[in-house]
Write a protein that holds these residues in place. Structure first.
Motif, PDB file in Angstrom:
ATOM      1  N   ASN A 136      -6.880  -3.296  -0.830  1.00  0.00           N
ATOM      2  CA  ASN A 136      -5.746  -2.365  -0.757  1.00  0.00           C
ATOM      3  C   ASN A 136      -5.958  -1.153  -1.654  1.00  0.00           C
ATOM      4  O   ASN A 136      -5.608  -0.022  -1.296  1.00  0.00           O
ATOM      5  CB  ASN A 136      -4.457  -3.075  -1.179  1.00  0.00           C
ATOM      6  N   SER A 137      -6.515  -1.394  -2.834  1.00  0.00           N
ATOM      7  CA  SER A 137      -6.706  -0.290  -3.775  1.00  0.00           C
ATOM      8  C   SER A 137      -7.659   0.764  -3.226  1.00  0.00           C
ATOM      9  O   SER A 137      -7.488   1.958  -3.486  1.00  0.00           O
ATOM     10  CB  SER A 137      -7.225  -0.823  -5.119  1.00  0.00           C
ATOM     11  N   VAL A 180      -5.700   2.867  -0.889  1.00  0.00           N
ATOM     12  CA  VAL A 180      -4.852   3.772  -1.674  1.00  0.00           C
ATOM     13  C   VAL A 180      -5.655   4.960  -2.170  1.00  0.00           C
ATOM     14  O   VAL A 180      -5.231   6.123  -2.038  1.00  0.00           O
ATOM     15  CB  VAL A 180      -4.214   3.016  -2.860  1.00  0.00           C
ATOM     16  N   VAL A 214       0.838  -1.200   0.000  1.00  0.00           N
ATOM     17  CA  VAL A 214       0.000   0.000   0.000  1.00  0.00           C
ATOM     18  C   VAL A 214       0.870   1.247   0.000  1.00  0.00           C
ATOM     19  O   VAL A 214       0.587   2.220  -0.708  1.00  0.00           O
ATOM     20  CB  VAL A 214      -0.961  -0.021   1.207  1.00  0.00           C
ATOM     21  N   ALA A 235      -3.823   7.848  -9.483  1.00  0.00           N
ATOM     22  CA  ALA A 235      -3.827   6.671  -8.617  1.00  0.00           C
ATOM     23  C   ALA A 235      -4.315   5.444  -9.377  1.00  0.00           C
ATOM     24  O   ALA A 235      -3.769   4.346  -9.233  1.00  0.00           O
ATOM     25  CB  ALA A 235      -4.703   6.913  -7.394  1.00  0.00           C
ATOM     26  N   ALA A 257       2.115   1.735  -3.487  1.00  0.00           N
ATOM     27  CA  ALA A 257       1.063   2.174  -4.406  1.00  0.00           C
ATOM     28  C   ALA A 257       0.702   3.642  -4.181  1.00  0.00           C
ATOM     29  O   ALA A 257       0.487   4.397  -5.138  1.00  0.00           O
ATOM     30  CB  ALA A 257      -0.176   1.292  -4.246  1.00  0.00           C
ATOM     31  N   ILE A 258       0.624   4.073  -2.924  1.00  0.00           N
ATOM     32  CA  ILE A 258       0.342   5.481  -2.635  1.00  0.00           C
ATOM     33  C   ILE A 258       1.462   6.354  -3.177  1.00  0.00           C
ATOM     34  O   ILE A 258       1.218   7.404  -3.795  1.00  0.00           O
ATOM     35  CB  ILE A 258       0.162   5.704  -1.120  1.00  0.00           C
TER      36      ILE A 258
END
Length: 485
Positions: free
Chosen positions: A305-306, A309, A130, A323, A133-134
């Motif tokens: 998780n997405s 994010v 995470v 994103a 990804a952020i």
């Protein structure tokens, strides 16, 4: 000389006046209260002499086991521009009373000068992915002006080190925070002072030290105590500990944003279907805005998780479209989902590298993912889950259920803690198993390599490798990946 009107109107930012060097000797001395030997500039900060690159500041930390001052010669040989030391040396340096304390002061100065929007990430499962990804989302939307902690630099040394490495022109900073005991995140969050604090999930990781999931939730919620004024807490709406986390966040004065399937979630999953690349196509409601985006990483856990994010990016003032693109392009991290095509007799096998960490929740999630992976045979190499204490025998034995649900054909178990699962699998006519499942138990990664070689991988196989990092299954991954090249 005349300029085009658009150039004259180019927006100016106070960061434009900041220097390009990461640190100057004057800046280090001012931040730490130390004395500089002379004028110099540094391009990076490092605490391990083996990792020093040209232009770095080497921080000679003193620990219980070793003293960084012993490695000054190696650091300078590798290209260090200067060192932060507590003993005078005949080389460029800043002299301080305590290098560990000085690193913390350097981190605080970095946080203040950059004025970046800071995102802190913790959780029992998924925090590194995470965090990455952020960062990818914010880096894309800021055109390279985002910073994050590398690897799993998430402890009492890694967090201030990551802050000290943040360029002064950064617009965003993303920092991972980990813990083994209560009180540890409380200290880390005071370093970061996040504007956005994310908890990915609560699961029985480190339960040996904390005793219960409720205590784990309380320990993770310490991240809210360091929130900057007006900060946002991002929490999992579907967690059985949601109400507990909500209380902690509100007590800290945070704005609360939740994510998940629950109707009350501000980042809410509406639909998810498999995509052609093995990931998912997600439809979500993000604070009243309906979005469709792709997630490259496979598995239901990455769908969740997405959402975390997306919630964090919006709270940080980032771009949701960026994103979505970042999530669509993310590849698996080494030890945390990286996928390898390994040449074997009859074609190629898929090897899924989850060798860096393991707890009951992440084991179940990745076994479910294995069960959804197209394959002629599904093979799991499972290493012991550490720090479960008295809960270990039961939690290892319970893995028989997700193994059965994933229709795994063969299992290689590694480590003493896996003996309870081995005994469970060995029971004649185990009711949980719909089809025969062969298995072997090994004491070490070397034995596991030999066992998997003897079993024989063939084209079309899918192999999941997962265990706590201390088990050393990364060695098995490297063996088969390197051999199959």
């Amino acid at each position: 000389m005349s300029f085009h009107p658009a150039l004259r109107a180019w927006p100016r930012d106070k960061r434009d006046a900041l220097g390009l060097a990461l640190w100057t000797s004057a800046g280090i001395a001012e931040a730490t209260g130390g004395v500089a030997s002379g004028a110099f500039q540094c391009a990076g900060v490092e605490i391990d002499s083996r990792d020093v690159r040209s232009g770095d500041l080497f921080v000679a930390l003193k620990g219980e086991a070793t003293d960084g001052h012993r490695f000054l010669a190696k650091a300078f040989a590798n290209g260090a521009a200067a060192a932060l030391v507590s003993e005078p040396i005949d080389a460029p340096h800043v002299l301080v009373a305590d290098t560990t304390e000085a690193l913390a002061k350097l981190a605080a100065a970095s946080r203040v000068r950059a004025q970046a929007v800071r995102v802190g990430v913790t959780g029992s499962v998924g925090k590194t992915g995470v965090k990455e990804a952020i960062f990818a989302a914010l880096d894309r939307s800021s055109r390279g002006a985002a910073h994050r902690s590398v690897r799993s630099y998430n402890n009492h040394v890694g967090v201030p080190l990551s802050l000290a490495r943040m360029p002064s022109r950064s617009r965003f900073g993303v920092f991972e925070m980990g813990m083994n005991h209560a009180g540890e995140i409380a200290g880390l969050t005071q370093h970061v002072r996040p504007n956005v604090a994310v908890i990915t999930t609560i699961a029985p990781a480190h339960i040996e030290n904390l005793g219960s999931e409720e205590a784990i939730a309380d320990a993770k919620a310490e991240i809210f105590g360091g929130l900057a004024d007006g900060g946002t807490a991002v929490i999992p709406a579907d967690s059985v500990h949601y109400d507990r986390l909500l209380v902690h966040a509100r007590e800290a004065g945070a704005k609360v944003v939740s994510f998940g399937r629950a109707a009350h979630a501000q980042a809410r999953l509406l639909d998810a279907i498999p995509s052609a690349n093995g990931g998912s196509l997600v439809t979500a409601d993000i604070a009243g805005t309906r979005l469709c985006y792709s997630v490259a990483e496979p598995g239901d856990h990455w769908i969740m998780n997405s959402l975390a994010v997306m919630a964090a990016v919006q709270a940080a003032g980032g771009d949701l479209a960026a994103a979505g693109l970042a999530l669509a392009e993310m590849g698996g991290l080494k030890g945390r989902g990286a996928r390898h095509r390994v040449a074997v007799p009859g074609g190629h096998a898929l090897l899924i590298d989850e060798s860096y960490n393991a707890n009951p929740a992440s084991m179940r999630a990745t076994l479910k993912q294995l069960g959804q992976t197209p394959a002629t045979r599904r093979i799991a190499v499972l290493g012991s889950m550490k720090e479960l204490g008295d809960f270990a025998p039961a939690m290892h034995a319970q893995l028989i259920e997700p193994l059965a649900e994933a229709h795994v054909d063969h299992v290689v178990l590694v480590g003493d803690e896996m003996l309870s699962l081995s005994r469970e699998l060995g029971k004649a006519g185990a009711a949980q198993l719909a089809a025969p499942l062969t298995f072997t138990h090994c004491g070490s990664p070397g034995e596991a390599i030999a066992a998997l070689e003897e079993f024989g991988l063939t084209g079309g196989d899918a192999v999941l490798v997962k265990g706590s990092n201390s088990v050393g299954l990364g060695r098995l991954v490297a063996h088969f990946v390197d051999r199959g090249r």
